[in-house]
Write an enzyme that holds these catalytic residues in place. Structure first.
Site, PDB file in Angstrom:
ATOM      1  N   HIS A 185      71.947  41.147   8.900  1.00 44.58           N
ATOM      2  CA  HIS A 185      72.648  42.396   8.600  1.00 44.58           C
ATOM      3  C   HIS A 185      71.939  43.293   7.575  1.00 44.58           C
ATOM      4  CE1 HIS A 185      75.755  41.026  11.152  1.00 44.58           C
ATOM      5  NE2 HIS A 185      76.554  40.441  10.288  1.00 44.58           N
TER       6      HIS A 185
ATOM      7  N   HIS B 228      81.324  46.466  11.273  1.00 39.42           N
ATOM      8  CA  HIS B 228      81.725  45.072  11.073  1.00 39.42           C
ATOM      9  C   HIS B 228      83.206  44.956  10.703  1.00 39.42           C
ATOM     10  CE1 HIS B 228      81.161  40.842  10.159  1.00 39.42           C
ATOM     11  NE2 HIS B 228      79.879  40.928  10.454  1.00 39.42           N
TER      12      HIS B 228
ATOM     13  N   GLU C  14      81.432  43.157  17.488  1.00 37.43           N
ATOM     14  CA  GLU C  14      80.372  44.046  17.015  1.00 37.43           C
ATOM     15  C   GLU C  14      79.487  44.463  18.190  1.00 37.43           C
ATOM     16  OE1 GLU C  14      78.448  41.773  13.655  1.00 37.43           O
ATOM     17  OE2 GLU C  14      80.193  40.533  14.081  1.00 37.43           O
TER      18      GLU C  14
HETATM   19  C1  BGC Z   1      77.748  37.048  12.081  1.00 40.90           C
HETATM   20  C2  BGC Z   1      78.274  35.811  11.406  1.00 40.90           C
HETATM   21  C3  BGC Z   1      78.402  36.100   9.952  1.00 40.90           C
HETATM   22  C4  BGC Z   1      79.318  37.282   9.782  1.00 40.90           C
HETATM   23  C5  BGC Z   1      79.515  37.664   8.342  1.00 40.90           C
HETATM   24  C6  BGC Z   1      78.695  38.162  11.832  1.00 40.90           C
HETATM   25  O1  BGC Z   1      78.211  39.332  12.396  1.00 40.90           O
HETATM   26  O2  BGC Z   1      77.557  36.849  13.449  1.00 40.90           O
HETATM   27  O3  BGC Z   1      77.432  34.734  11.614  1.00 40.90           O
HETATM   28  O4  BGC Z   1      78.887  34.996   9.268  1.00 40.90           O
HETATM   29  O5  BGC Z   1      78.786  38.368  10.441  1.00 40.90           O
HETATM   30  O6  BGC Z   1      78.329  37.697   7.687  1.00 40.90           O
END
Ligand code: BGC
Length: 395
Positions: free
Chosen positions: A155, A228, A359
Site C-alpha cells: 500500500h 480502502h 478494493e
Molecule cells: C490487504 C491485507 C491487509 C489490509 C490492511 C488489505 O488490502 O490485502 O492483507 O492486511 O489491507 O493493511
C-alpha cells in the site's frame, strides 16, 4: 461506524473531465489550503437545494491544515471525507427500519487516524496492494521500496497516499463533490517520477459514491490506486460481517504464497471457497481459506468501462452495497488482521471480521508479473479510472 461513524452518506456523479471542475468551481469552491481563518469552521456552502457541502477544520498534519468535508445529497444522506489521506470517515445510510448509521469503519476525530489504523477508508497509492520483496524493474532500472509488510511492500510504503495531506477543491453545483490533489515527488517512497494525482469523490442523489482517479508522471513509474473503506452493512462493528452475503463476477482468482504474493496462476474458482459467482455468506466457507479471505479476484468484465462487479448484502439491516469499476481486479479482504486493539470512537473493540474491504485494483505484484495487466504509466500517458460504491436497501 462507531466504528461506523454516526453520519450518513452516499454519492454519485463524477466529473467526466476534471479540468472542467476547476473552471466551474471558481464561483463555488473553496481551496482548502487558502482557508486559514477560524471563521470558516462549520461553514456551509449551498449552491442548489440538492447539493450541500460543509467544510470544517479538523486539525493539522505536517504543518498543513486538515479539513473534514460533509457531502450531502437530496435525500439527506451524507458522506464525510477528510483531505488527510483522502479518507472516507463515515457514510451514514438508513437501514430497513429507517435507522441511520455509518456503514464504514471510521473515527470521529483526526487522532484516530494518526494512530495508524490499517488504512481505514483511505486512498491507497502509489501502489495499492503488495509488491514482492519491495522491488521492481522498469526497463533496466531497478527500484527499491520499503518492506513494510514482512518481506514485501504494501500500500505505497511507510508513508503512502493514505498518510499525506491532499489539497482540496470543493464543488456544490450539481451533486456535491470534492477533488483532492497530491503531488508525489520523484523518489518518494522509492517510486520514480513526479506523479500528479487527482481523486474526485462525488456523492449522487442515488446514494452512489463515485471515485474518479487520474494521474500523470514525468518518468515511467507504476500506479495502482484504490480506496480502502471497511464496510459493515449492519452499521455496528461489533456484529461481524460473516453473515453478509457476497456475489462477485469473477471466474478466477490469484492464489497467493504465505506472504500473500500471487503465485502467478489465475485459478478457476469452480469448486473452491472463492466461487462467489452466486451469492454466498462470507462465513459459509471461510474456515476453508487459510487466514481468511485476502485475495484478488479476476473480474469477468463484459466490456471495457465501468461495470457492476460485486454485490454485498446484509439481511439484518436490509442494506446492499454494489461495486462498479473499470479495474480488472477486486481484493476481497475479510478483516482477518483486525484483532480488537483498535477501538471505535465509542470505545468498542474492532475485532476480527468486524468489517470487510472490496478494493478495486490492478493485480497485486503486477510490476513483477509480466502476464498480469500492466500498471506502468509513462510520461504523456494519462492514468484514469473510475470506481463507484452504491448503497441501497434490498428490495
Ligand atoms: C490487504 C491485507 C491487509 C489490509 C490492511 C488489505 O488490502 O490485502 O492483507 O492486511 O489491507 O493493511
Amino acid at each position: 461506524m462507531a466504528g461506523l461513524s454516526s453520519k450518513n452518506k452516499n454519492n454519485n456523479g463524477y466529473m467526466k473531465n476534471w479540468h472542467q471542475l476547476f473552471i466551474v468551481s471558481i464561483m463555488v469552491t473553496t481551496l482548502a489550503a487558502a482557508c486559514n481563518n477560524a471563521e470558516e469552521k462549520k461553514e456551509t456552502v449551498t449552491a442548489a437545494p440538492e447539493a450541500k457541502l460543509k467544510q470544517e477544520k479538523w486539525g493539522s498534519v505536517d504543518g498543513k491544515d486538515v479539513y473534514l468535508y460533509t457531502l450531502t445529497n437530496k435525500s439527506g444522506a451524507e458522506v464525510t471525507i477528510t483531505n488527510y489521506g483522502g479518507i472516507v470517515t463515515s457514510w451514514v445510510s438508513p437501514d430497513k427500519n429507517g435507522i441511520k448509521s455509518s456503514v464504514v469503519l471510521g473515527f470521529d476525530s483526526l487522532s484516530g487516524y494518526l494512530a495508524r489504523p490499517p488504512y481505514f477508508g483511505a486512498i491507497i497509492g502509489r501502489y495499492g496492494n503488495r509488491i514482492a520483496k519491495g522491488s521492481f524493474k522498469i526497463d533496466t532500472a531497478t527500484y527499491t521500496l520499503a518492506k513494510n509488510n514482512g518481506a514485501n511492500h504494501l500500500h505505497g510504503g511507510d508513508k503512502g497516499f493514505d498518510k499525506v495531506v491532499w489539497d482540496a477543491i470543493t464543488q456544490t453545483t450539481g451533486p456535491a463533490s470534492l477533488t483532492l490533489h497530491y503531488l508525489s515527488k520523484d523518489g518518494e517512497e522509492g517510486y520514480p517520477g513526479n506523479l500528479k494525482v487527482n481523486v474526485t469523490y462525488t456523492f449522487t442523489d442515488d446514494n452512489e459514491l463515485n471515485m474518479e482517479y487520474s494521474a500523470e508522471t514525468d518518468k515511467p513509474t507504476v500506479v495502482n490506486l484504490t480506496n480502502h473503506s471497511y464496510f459493515n452493512l449492519t452499521g455496528d462493528p461489533s456484529t461481524t460481517i460473516l453473515n453478509h452475503s457476497l456475489q462477485v463476477n469473477a471466474d478466477r482468482y490469484t492464489p497467493v504464497d504465505k506472504g500473500l504474493i500471487p503465485t502467478g496462476e489465475l485459478k478457476d474458482v469452480k469448486g473452491t471457497p472463492f466461487d462467489f459467482l452466486q451469492p454466498h455468506t462470507i462465513g459459509e466457507r471461510i474456515a476453508a481459506v487459510d487466514g481468511g479471505y485476502d485475495h484478488n479476484f479476476v473480474l469477468t468484465k463484459k466490456e471495457k468501462g465501468v461495470e457492476l462487479v460485486a454485490t454485498l448484502s446484509d439481511s439484518l439491516s436490509g442494506r446492499k452495497l454494489e461495486v462498479f469499476t473499470e479495474e480488472p481486479g477486486l481484493q476481497f479482504y475479510s478483516g482477518n488482521f483486525l484483532d480488537g486493539t483498535i477501538k471505535t470512537s465509542g470505545g468498542k473493540a474492532i475485532n476480527k471480521y468486524a468489517a470487510l474491504c472490496l478494493e478495486t485494483q490492478h493485480f497485486p505484484d503486477a510490476p513483477n508479473q509480466p502476464a498480469f495487466p500492466s500498471t506502468i504509466l509513462k510520461p504523456g500517458e494519462k492514468y484514469h479510472t473510475i470506481t463507484k460504491y452504491k448503497i441501497s436497501l434490498n428490495k
